[in-house]
Design an enzyme around this catalytic site. Sequence first.
Site, PDB file in Angstrom:
ATOM      1  N   LYS A  13      17.629   7.847  36.719  1.00 41.44           N
ATOM      2  CA  LYS A  13      16.354   8.166  37.201  1.00 41.44           C
ATOM      3  C   LYS A  13      15.963   9.397  37.523  1.00 41.44           C
ATOM      4  CE  LYS A  13      16.196   4.977  40.353  1.00 41.44           C
ATOM      5  NZ  LYS A  13      17.387   4.456  40.176  1.00 41.44           N
ATOM      6  N   ARG A  88      10.118  -0.126  45.543  1.00 41.94           N
ATOM      7  CA  ARG A  88      11.302  -0.779  45.478  1.00 41.94           C
ATOM      8  C   ARG A  88      11.355  -2.399  45.533  1.00 41.94           C
ATOM      9  NH1 ARG A  88      15.097   3.707  45.263  1.00 41.94           N
ATOM     10  NH2 ARG A  88      17.228   2.916  45.507  1.00 41.94           N
ATOM     11  N   ARG A 127      29.504  10.698  39.601  1.00 46.25           N
ATOM     12  CA  ARG A 127      28.498  11.564  40.118  1.00 46.25           C
ATOM     13  C   ARG A 127      29.046  12.689  41.145  1.00 46.25           C
ATOM     14  NH1 ARG A 127      22.651   9.469  41.639  1.00 46.25           N
ATOM     15  NH2 ARG A 127      24.015   8.199  43.008  1.00 46.25           N
ATOM     16  N   ARG A 160      28.217  11.468  46.982  1.00 44.20           N
ATOM     17  CA  ARG A 160      27.389  10.722  47.824  1.00 44.20           C
ATOM     18  C   ARG A 160      28.153   9.709  48.432  1.00 44.20           C
ATOM     19  NH1 ARG A 160      21.589   9.530  44.954  1.00 44.20           N
ATOM     20  NH2 ARG A 160      21.698   7.476  46.058  1.00 44.20           N
ATOM     21  N   ARG A 171      24.355  -2.190  46.230  1.00 49.53           N
ATOM     22  CA  ARG A 171      23.308  -1.713  45.772  1.00 49.53           C
ATOM     23  C   ARG A 171      22.886  -2.457  44.718  1.00 49.53           C
ATOM     24  NH1 ARG A 171      24.838   4.128  45.023  1.00 49.53           N
ATOM     25  NH2 ARG A 171      22.571   4.824  44.353  1.00 49.53           N
TER      26      ARG A 171
END
Length: 217
Positions: A13, A88, A127, A160, A171
Amino acid sequence: MRLVLMGPPGAGKGTQAQFLASYLSVPKISTGDIFRMHVTRGTELGHEARRYMDAGDLVPDEVTIAMVKERLDEDDTRDGFLFDGFPRNVAQAEIFGDMLAAMHTPLSVVLELVVDDDEVVRRLSGRRTCSECAHVWHMLFDPPSVEGICDHCSGKLFQRDDDREETIRHRLEVYADQTAPLVGYYATSGLLEGIDATGPVEDVTARAVASLRHWGQ
Ligand code: AP5
């Protein structure tokens, strides 16, 4: 154009939002980025949000909605916006819909990035984000020239806190339970467009742009 970009964690996203917001000349608004900015600045909001983010849970709706309302009051959203990661859940979507109706600015389209859980884990575990300019890299799919250093500004890259494998799995559960019902919600209003988010970044962007052209953009 008033656009919402949805999809599971790691679907791309943020990556796509950057291109699409520039293509549409609208501001990109990521609730995750705003929460992280508050965490970095050590604000009260950041302190509260961090507990939920580190656990991979959603920040409570009243906190998120108040923050979004404040952001929508800024002048740069007058001619459109691209939301990344908001709404969300159905409760957020309903309140968001009421806010937009009160301003006579309904949503134009909701793009859903579709990708499977294994790809999500691959993308998120690799990431790395720049601590200076916030550019997002990937150790395998889009590595910087020097490991751990941003090509754009020489800032140090970090992982992160919510990108640890067990938090990623949680998640994904939260997404399936609370966010995925939005697919049906927006499909019923005729606003939903699914995009195959697998393959190279440029291919996904091309599919998203083709879809936006179909919607008149
Ligand atoms: P948020 O920051 O929104 O996290 P997320 O939705 O989990 O999404 P991510 O940012 O992890 O992934 P992404 O889809 O943007 O993928 P990216 O482009 O980086 O939210 C974080 C937390 O904040 C939430 O858990 C919650 O606690 C809180 N929060 C936020 N909004 C909230 C709300 N509305 N209500 C309540 N709480 C909220 O890509 C991932 C990696 O893959 C990158 O390394 C990238 O380089 C790579 N990549 C991207 N595309 C491709 C591709 N096509 N091929 C290969 N690699 C790719």
